[in-house]
Design a protein around this motif. Structure first.
Motif, PDB file in Angstrom:
ATOM      1  N   LEU A  24       0.811  -1.225   0.000  1.00  0.00           N
ATOM      2  CA  LEU A  24       0.000   0.000   0.000  1.00  0.00           C
ATOM      3  C   LEU A  24       0.840   1.269   0.000  1.00  0.00           C
ATOM      4  CD1 LEU A  24      -2.706  -1.166   2.543  1.00  0.00           C
ATOM      5  CD2 LEU A  24      -2.826  -1.233   0.054  1.00  0.00           C
ATOM      6  N   GLY A  25       1.840   1.279  -0.862  1.00  0.00           N
ATOM      7  CA  GLY A  25       2.625   2.489  -1.028  1.00  0.00           C
ATOM      8  C   GLY A  25       3.790   2.633  -0.071  1.00  0.00           C
ATOM      9  N   ARG A  26       3.911   1.745   0.894  1.00  0.00           N
ATOM     10  CA  ARG A  26       5.060   1.822   1.805  1.00  0.00           C
ATOM     11  C   ARG A  26       6.260   1.186   1.151  1.00  0.00           C
ATOM     12  NH1 ARG A  26       3.595  -0.551   7.388  1.00  0.00           N
ATOM     13  NH2 ARG A  26       5.684   0.218   7.796  1.00  0.00           N
ATOM     14  N   LYS A  27       7.436   1.744   1.389  1.00  0.00           N
ATOM     15  CA  LYS A  27       8.663   1.183   0.836  1.00  0.00           C
ATOM     16  C   LYS A  27       8.989  -0.144   1.504  1.00  0.00           C
ATOM     17  CE  LYS A  27      11.610   4.807  -0.936  1.00  0.00           C
ATOM     18  NZ  LYS A  27      12.928   5.420  -0.810  1.00  0.00           N
ATOM     19  N   LEU A  28       9.395  -1.086   0.690  1.00  0.00           N
ATOM     20  CA  LEU A  28       9.848  -2.362   1.213  1.00  0.00           C
ATOM     21  C   LEU A  28      11.246  -2.166   1.793  1.00  0.00           C
ATOM     22  CD1 LEU A  28       9.040  -5.330   1.414  1.00  0.00           C
ATOM     23  CD2 LEU A  28      10.167  -5.693  -0.768  1.00  0.00           C
ATOM     24  N   ARG A  29      11.455  -2.627   3.008  1.00  0.00           N
ATOM     25  CA  ARG A  29      12.748  -2.458   3.679  1.00  0.00           C
ATOM     26  C   ARG A  29      13.509  -3.772   3.643  1.00  0.00           C
ATOM     27  NH1 ARG A  29      12.406  -0.018   9.301  1.00  0.00           N
ATOM     28  NH2 ARG A  29      14.555   0.491   8.798  1.00  0.00           N
ATOM     29  N   VAL A  30      14.811  -3.674   3.354  1.00  0.00           N
ATOM     30  CA  VAL A  30      15.677  -4.845   3.245  1.00  0.00           C
ATOM     31  C   VAL A  30      16.900  -4.622   4.125  1.00  0.00           C
ATOM     32  CG1 VAL A  30      17.125  -6.191   1.666  1.00  0.00           C
ATOM     33  CG2 VAL A  30      14.933  -5.277   0.872  1.00  0.00           C
ATOM     34  N   LEU A  31      17.286  -5.662   4.853  1.00  0.00           N
ATOM     35  CA  LEU A  31      18.528  -5.632   5.605  1.00  0.00           C
ATOM     36  C   LEU A  31      19.480  -6.622   4.951  1.00  0.00           C
ATOM     37  CD1 LEU A  31      20.320  -4.783   7.979  1.00  0.00           C
ATOM     38  CD2 LEU A  31      19.239  -6.607   9.323  1.00  0.00           C
ATOM     39  N   ALA A  32      20.561  -6.125   4.379  1.00  0.00           N
ATOM     40  CA  ALA A  32      21.581  -6.970   3.764  1.00  0.00           C
ATOM     41  C   ALA A  32      22.660  -7.229   4.808  1.00  0.00           C
ATOM     42  CB  ALA A  32      22.172  -6.278   2.540  1.00  0.00           C
ATOM     43  N   VAL A  33      22.822  -8.483   5.191  1.00  0.00           N
ATOM     44  CA  VAL A  33      23.830  -8.869   6.171  1.00  0.00           C
ATOM     45  C   VAL A  33      24.956  -9.562   5.409  1.00  0.00           C
ATOM     46  CG1 VAL A  33      24.306 -10.203   8.259  1.00  0.00           C
ATOM     47  CG2 VAL A  33      22.043  -9.185   7.914  1.00  0.00           C
ATOM     48  N   THR A  34      26.168  -9.040   5.533  1.00  0.00           N
ATOM     49  CA  THR A  34      27.273  -9.565   4.749  1.00  0.00           C
ATOM     50  C   THR A  34      28.601  -9.455   5.489  1.00  0.00           C
ATOM     51  OG1 THR A  34      28.448  -9.364   2.633  1.00  0.00           O
ATOM     52  CG2 THR A  34      27.600  -7.333   3.584  1.00  0.00           C
ATOM     53  N   ASN A  35      29.514 -10.352   5.141  1.00  0.00           N
ATOM     54  CA  ASN A  35      30.870 -10.249   5.679  1.00  0.00           C
ATOM     55  C   ASN A  35      31.837  -9.788   4.587  1.00  0.00           C
ATOM     56  OD1 ASN A  35      31.039 -12.561   4.180  1.00  0.00           O
ATOM     57  ND2 ASN A  35      31.907 -13.826   5.790  1.00  0.00           N
ATOM     58  N   LEU A  36      31.301  -9.373   3.459  1.00  0.00           N
ATOM     59  CA  LEU A  36      32.087  -8.804   2.364  1.00  0.00           C
ATOM     60  C   LEU A  36      31.448  -7.483   1.953  1.00  0.00           C
ATOM     61  CD1 LEU A  36      32.529 -11.945   0.103  1.00  0.00           C
ATOM     62  CD2 LEU A  36      34.281 -10.872   1.499  1.00  0.00           C
ATOM     63  N   TYR A  37      32.194  -6.409   2.080  1.00  0.00           N
ATOM     64  CA  TYR A  37      31.692  -5.096   1.686  1.00  0.00           C
ATOM     65  C   TYR A  37      32.878  -4.135   1.670  1.00  0.00           C
ATOM     66  CZ  TYR A  37      27.912  -1.774   0.939  1.00  0.00           C
ATOM     67  OH  TYR A  37      27.048  -0.877   0.376  1.00  0.00           O
ATOM     68  N   PRO A  38      32.907  -3.201   0.757  1.00  0.00           N
ATOM     69  CA  PRO A  38      34.016  -2.247   0.729  1.00  0.00           C
ATOM     70  C   PRO A  38      34.120  -1.461   2.042  1.00  0.00           C
ATOM     71  CG  PRO A  38      32.724  -2.099  -1.272  1.00  0.00           C
ATOM     72  CD  PRO A  38      31.965  -2.981  -0.333  1.00  0.00           C
ATOM     73  N   SER A  39      35.348  -1.259   2.489  1.00  0.00           N
ATOM     74  CA  SER A  39      35.589  -0.505   3.712  1.00  0.00           C
ATOM     75  C   SER A  39      36.812   0.377   3.484  1.00  0.00           C
ATOM     76  CB  SER A  39      35.839  -1.454   4.884  1.00  0.00           C
ATOM     77  OG  SER A  39      37.079  -2.100   4.728  1.00  0.00           O
ATOM     78  N   PRO A  40      37.062   1.319   4.380  1.00  0.00           N
ATOM     79  CA  PRO A  40      38.275   2.139   4.245  1.00  0.00           C
ATOM     80  C   PRO A  40      39.556   1.295   4.261  1.00  0.00           C
ATOM     81  CG  PRO A  40      36.798   3.106   5.862  1.00  0.00           C
ATOM     82  CD  PRO A  40      36.235   1.754   5.499  1.00  0.00           C
ATOM     83  N   TYR A  41      39.507   0.140   4.920  1.00  0.00           N
ATOM     84  CA  TYR A  41      40.678  -0.724   5.035  1.00  0.00           C
ATOM     85  C   TYR A  41      40.886  -1.571   3.779  1.00  0.00           C
ATOM     86  CZ  TYR A  41      39.627   0.592   9.785  1.00  0.00           C
ATOM     87  OH  TYR A  41      39.323   1.321  10.897  1.00  0.00           O
ATOM     88  N   ASP A  42      39.788  -1.904   3.081  1.00  0.00           N
ATOM     89  CA  ASP A  42      39.868  -2.708   1.859  1.00  0.00           C
ATOM     90  C   ASP A  42      38.739  -2.283   0.918  1.00  0.00           C
ATOM     91  OD1 ASP A  42      40.379  -4.553  -0.087  1.00  0.00           O
ATOM     92  OD2 ASP A  42      40.199  -6.302   1.215  1.00  0.00           O
ATOM     93  N   PRO A  43      38.935  -1.186   0.182  1.00  0.00           N
ATOM     94  CA  PRO A  43      37.869  -0.646  -0.657  1.00  0.00           C
ATOM     95  C   PRO A  43      37.476  -1.528  -1.836  1.00  0.00           C
ATOM     96  CG  PRO A  43      39.880   0.652  -0.888  1.00  0.00           C
ATOM     97  CD  PRO A  43      40.132  -0.361   0.178  1.00  0.00           C
TER      98      PRO A  43
END
Length: 66
Positions: free
Chosen positions: A12-31
């Motif tokens: 009904l017009g509300r945005k679907l919310r997603v939580l992506a849980v990951t152990n791989l993602y760009p970071s300042p230490y390893d972009p």
């Protein structure tokens, strides 16, 4: 209309919310790590979904991060 538009209409017009849980993602230490995950998240956001990312940095935190 794509699948995501249908999901949004079903809520009904509300945005679907997603939580992506990951152990791989760009970071300042390893972009360059997990850039494919970052691209997936960007694509989901562009389709209108509200996406949050929970990045579990096992390299720096060890197994206790889980």
């Amino acid at each position: 209309m794509n699948v995501w538009d249908g999901a949004k209409l079903a809520l009904l017009g509300r945005k679907l919310r997603v939580l992506a849980v990951t152990n791989l993602y760009p970071s300042p230490y390893d972009p360059s790590e997990g850039t494919f995950i970052e691209q997936q998240v960007k694509g989901l956001r562009l389709s209108g979904l509200d996406v949050d990312v929970l990045y579990l940095d096992r390299r720096r935190e060890g197994k206790r991060v889980y």
